[in-house]
Every structure is written in structure tokens, then in C-alpha cells.
Scaffold this motif. Sequence first.
Motif, PDB file in Angstrom:
ATOM      1  N   GLN A   3      -9.547  32.834   3.057  1.00 15.42           N
ATOM      2  CA  GLN A   3      -8.384  32.226   3.709  1.00 15.42           C
ATOM      3  C   GLN A   3      -8.178  32.889   5.065  1.00 15.42           C
ATOM      4  O   GLN A   3      -8.188  34.118   5.165  1.00 15.42           O
ATOM      5  N   LEU A   4      -7.993  32.051   6.073  1.00 11.16           N
ATOM      6  CA  LEU A   4      -7.798  32.515   7.432  1.00 11.16           C
ATOM      7  C   LEU A   4      -6.557  31.847   7.998  1.00 11.16           C
ATOM      8  O   LEU A   4      -6.440  30.618   7.945  1.00 11.16           O
ATOM      9  N   VAL A   5      -5.657  32.641   8.553  1.00 11.14           N
ATOM     10  CA  VAL A   5      -4.416  32.107   9.104  1.00 11.14           C
ATOM     11  C   VAL A   5      -4.209  32.677  10.501  1.00 11.14           C
ATOM     12  O   VAL A   5      -4.001  33.882  10.661  1.00 11.14           O
ATOM     13  N   GLU A   6      -4.267  31.792  11.503  1.00 16.69           N
ATOM     14  CA  GLU A   6      -4.090  32.225  12.888  1.00 16.69           C
ATOM     15  C   GLU A   6      -2.616  32.240  13.277  1.00 16.69           C
ATOM     16  O   GLU A   6      -1.799  31.497  12.726  1.00 16.69           O
ATOM     17  N   SER A   7      -2.311  33.058  14.256  1.00 20.45           N
ATOM     18  CA  SER A   7      -0.973  33.095  14.839  1.00 20.45           C
ATOM     19  C   SER A   7      -1.078  33.654  16.250  1.00 20.45           C
ATOM     20  O   SER A   7      -2.127  34.174  16.646  1.00 20.45           O
ATOM     21  N   GLY A   8       0.011  33.535  16.997  1.00 23.42           N
ATOM     22  CA  GLY A   8       0.056  34.142  18.318  1.00 23.42           C
ATOM     23  C   GLY A   8      -0.099  33.200  19.484  1.00 23.42           C
ATOM     24  O   GLY A   8       0.005  33.617  20.641  1.00 23.42           O
ATOM     25  N   GLY A   9      -0.366  31.941  19.201  1.00 21.94           N
ATOM     26  CA  GLY A   9      -0.500  30.985  20.297  1.00 21.94           C
ATOM     27  C   GLY A   9       0.842  30.710  20.958  1.00 21.94           C
ATOM     28  O   GLY A   9       1.895  31.135  20.482  1.00 21.94           O
ATOM     29  N   GLY A  10       0.789  30.012  22.086  1.00 24.76           N
ATOM     30  CA  GLY A  10       2.013  29.678  22.786  1.00 24.76           C
ATOM     31  C   GLY A  10       1.739  29.191  24.182  1.00 24.76           C
ATOM     32  O   GLY A  10       0.605  28.868  24.543  1.00 24.76           O
ATOM     33  N   LEU A  11       2.802  29.150  24.967  1.00 27.71           N
ATOM     34  CA  LEU A  11       2.734  28.704  26.359  1.00 27.71           C
ATOM     35  C   LEU A  11       2.814  29.925  27.273  1.00 27.71           C
ATOM     36  O   LEU A  11       3.699  30.767  27.118  1.00 27.71           O
ATOM     37  N   VAL A  12       1.891  29.996  28.215  1.00 25.30           N
ATOM     38  CA  VAL A  12       1.857  31.125  29.137  1.00 25.30           C
ATOM     39  C   VAL A  12       1.471  30.625  30.523  1.00 25.30           C
ATOM     40  O   VAL A  12       0.771  29.615  30.648  1.00 25.30           O
ATOM     41  N   GLN A  13       1.924  31.304  31.537  1.00 26.46           N
ATOM     42  CA  GLN A  13       1.567  30.924  32.901  1.00 26.46           C
ATOM     43  C   GLN A  13       0.168  31.431  33.248  1.00 26.46           C
ATOM     44  O   GLN A  13      -0.312  32.423  32.681  1.00 26.46           O
ATOM     45  N   SER A  14      -0.447  30.747  34.184  1.00 18.79           N
ATOM     46  CA  SER A  14      -1.753  31.161  34.665  1.00 18.79           C
ATOM     47  C   SER A  14      -1.698  32.619  35.137  1.00 18.79           C
ATOM     48  O   SER A  14      -0.755  33.019  35.819  1.00 18.79           O
ATOM     49  N   GLY A  15      -2.695  33.394  34.728  1.00 20.25           N
ATOM     50  CA  GLY A  15      -2.727  34.813  35.041  1.00 20.25           C
ATOM     51  C   GLY A  15      -2.118  35.694  33.969  1.00 20.25           C
ATOM     52  O   GLY A  15      -2.246  36.927  34.024  1.00 20.25           O
ATOM     53  N   GLY A  16      -1.456  35.083  33.019  1.00 26.57           N
ATOM     54  CA  GLY A  16      -0.806  35.830  31.959  1.00 26.57           C
ATOM     55  C   GLY A  16      -1.751  36.189  30.822  1.00 26.57           C
ATOM     56  O   GLY A  16      -2.962  35.932  30.886  1.00 26.57           O
ATOM     57  N   SER A  17      -1.181  36.776  29.773  1.00 26.40           N
ATOM     58  CA  SER A  17      -1.958  37.239  28.624  1.00 26.40           C
ATOM     59  C   SER A  17      -1.338  36.764  27.320  1.00 26.40           C
ATOM     60  O   SER A  17      -0.125  36.527  27.242  1.00 26.40           O
ATOM     61  N   LEU A  18      -2.174  36.630  26.318  1.00 26.70           N
ATOM     62  CA  LEU A  18      -1.750  36.344  24.955  1.00 26.70           C
ATOM     63  C   LEU A  18      -2.658  37.090  24.003  1.00 26.70           C
ATOM     64  O   LEU A  18      -3.828  37.353  24.322  1.00 26.70           O
ATOM     65  N   ARG A  19      -2.129  37.391  22.840  1.00 29.87           N
ATOM     66  CA  ARG A  19      -2.934  38.021  21.802  1.00 29.87           C
ATOM     67  C   ARG A  19      -2.859  37.171  20.546  1.00 29.87           C
ATOM     68  O   ARG A  19      -1.771  36.981  19.975  1.00 29.87           O
ATOM     69  N   LEU A  20      -3.997  36.646  20.142  1.00 31.11           N
ATOM     70  CA  LEU A  20      -4.083  35.857  18.920  1.00 31.11           C
ATOM     71  C   LEU A  20      -4.460  36.760  17.752  1.00 31.11           C
ATOM     72  O   LEU A  20      -5.214  37.715  17.917  1.00 31.11           O
ATOM     73  N   SER A  21      -3.941  36.416  16.595  1.00 33.69           N
ATOM     74  CA  SER A  21      -4.269  37.144  15.382  1.00 33.69           C
ATOM     75  C   SER A  21      -4.756  36.179  14.312  1.00 33.69           C
ATOM     76  O   SER A  21      -4.346  35.014  14.286  1.00 33.69           O
ATOM     77  N   CYS A  22      -5.611  36.686  13.447  1.00 35.87           N
ATOM     78  CA  CYS A  22      -6.117  35.900  12.319  1.00 35.87           C
ATOM     79  C   CYS A  22      -6.054  36.794  11.085  1.00 35.87           C
ATOM     80  O   CYS A  22      -6.801  37.771  10.982  1.00 35.87           O
ATOM     81  N   ALA A  23      -5.152  36.460  10.178  1.00 34.88           N
ATOM     82  CA  ALA A  23      -5.036  37.200   8.932  1.00 34.88           C
ATOM     83  C   ALA A  23      -6.062  36.662   7.941  1.00 34.88           C
ATOM     84  O   ALA A  23      -6.109  35.457   7.682  1.00 34.88           O
TER      85      ALA A  23
END
Length: 125
Positions: A3-23
Motif C-alpha cells: 500500500q502506497l499513499v502519497e501526500s504533500g501536493g499543492g499549489l506553489v509559485q514558480s521557483g518555489g519548493s514542495l516536499r512529497l511523501s509516500c507512506a
Amino acid sequence: QVQLVESGGGLVQSGGSLRLSCAASGNTFRNYDMAWFRQAPGKEREFVAALRRSGGHTYYADSVQGRFIISRDSARITLSLQMNNLTPEDTATYYCAAGTPILSTIRRSASYTNWGQGTQVTVSS
């Protein structure tokens, strides 16, 4: 059953950062190579990054090399994708995957047998 469950997505401006996770469940990291793929509307699913089950080797698509980092926390059984300097071209649904590819097929989605439901990343210009 993995079982794999992703999280951490969203809306961000160009040049920004995000961190995705997968449990992940159980002994996933011990038994499987892990990867991130992404799919934009109207496009095929494409490889982003992979991490061998040994934990010692990582692979990246040319388009994200130097900007994204794949890693795992074995204690928490969590796979991560740190995404920096994002651009609108990174907009897609991002999927976590587990499989047992041979090295020559590590970038192919068909090499992975277990998938999460995906998390949406949108980068505005």
C-alpha cells in the motif's frame, strides 16, 4: 499487498519548493525499488526519480536532475521527493511506485507493480 499513499501536493509559485511523501506498508523498502512518476493532462506518465532497495543508488530524469531529491526514511517507511526551483512544466499528478525492475528498465512505468493514488502538484507562473 503493498500500500502506497502519497501526500504533500499543492499549489506553489514558480521557483518555489514542495516536499512529497509516500507512506508505504510493511517491508516495502526491503523488497522493492521505489520511484516517483508524474503525469500531466494529455501526456503519458513519465519517470521522475528512483531509489534502489539497497538505498545506495538514485536515478533522476534529466528534467529534474539537480532540482529534485528522492530519499527514504526506513524507520517511518516513508519515501520523499524534495522538489526545488519548481516551474510550470512540473505541474502534474505525482505517483509513488514500488517494483523490482532490472537496472535497464528502472525508468519504465511498466517495471513497477504497485502504485499510489497520486497527489496533484500545480506550479503557477
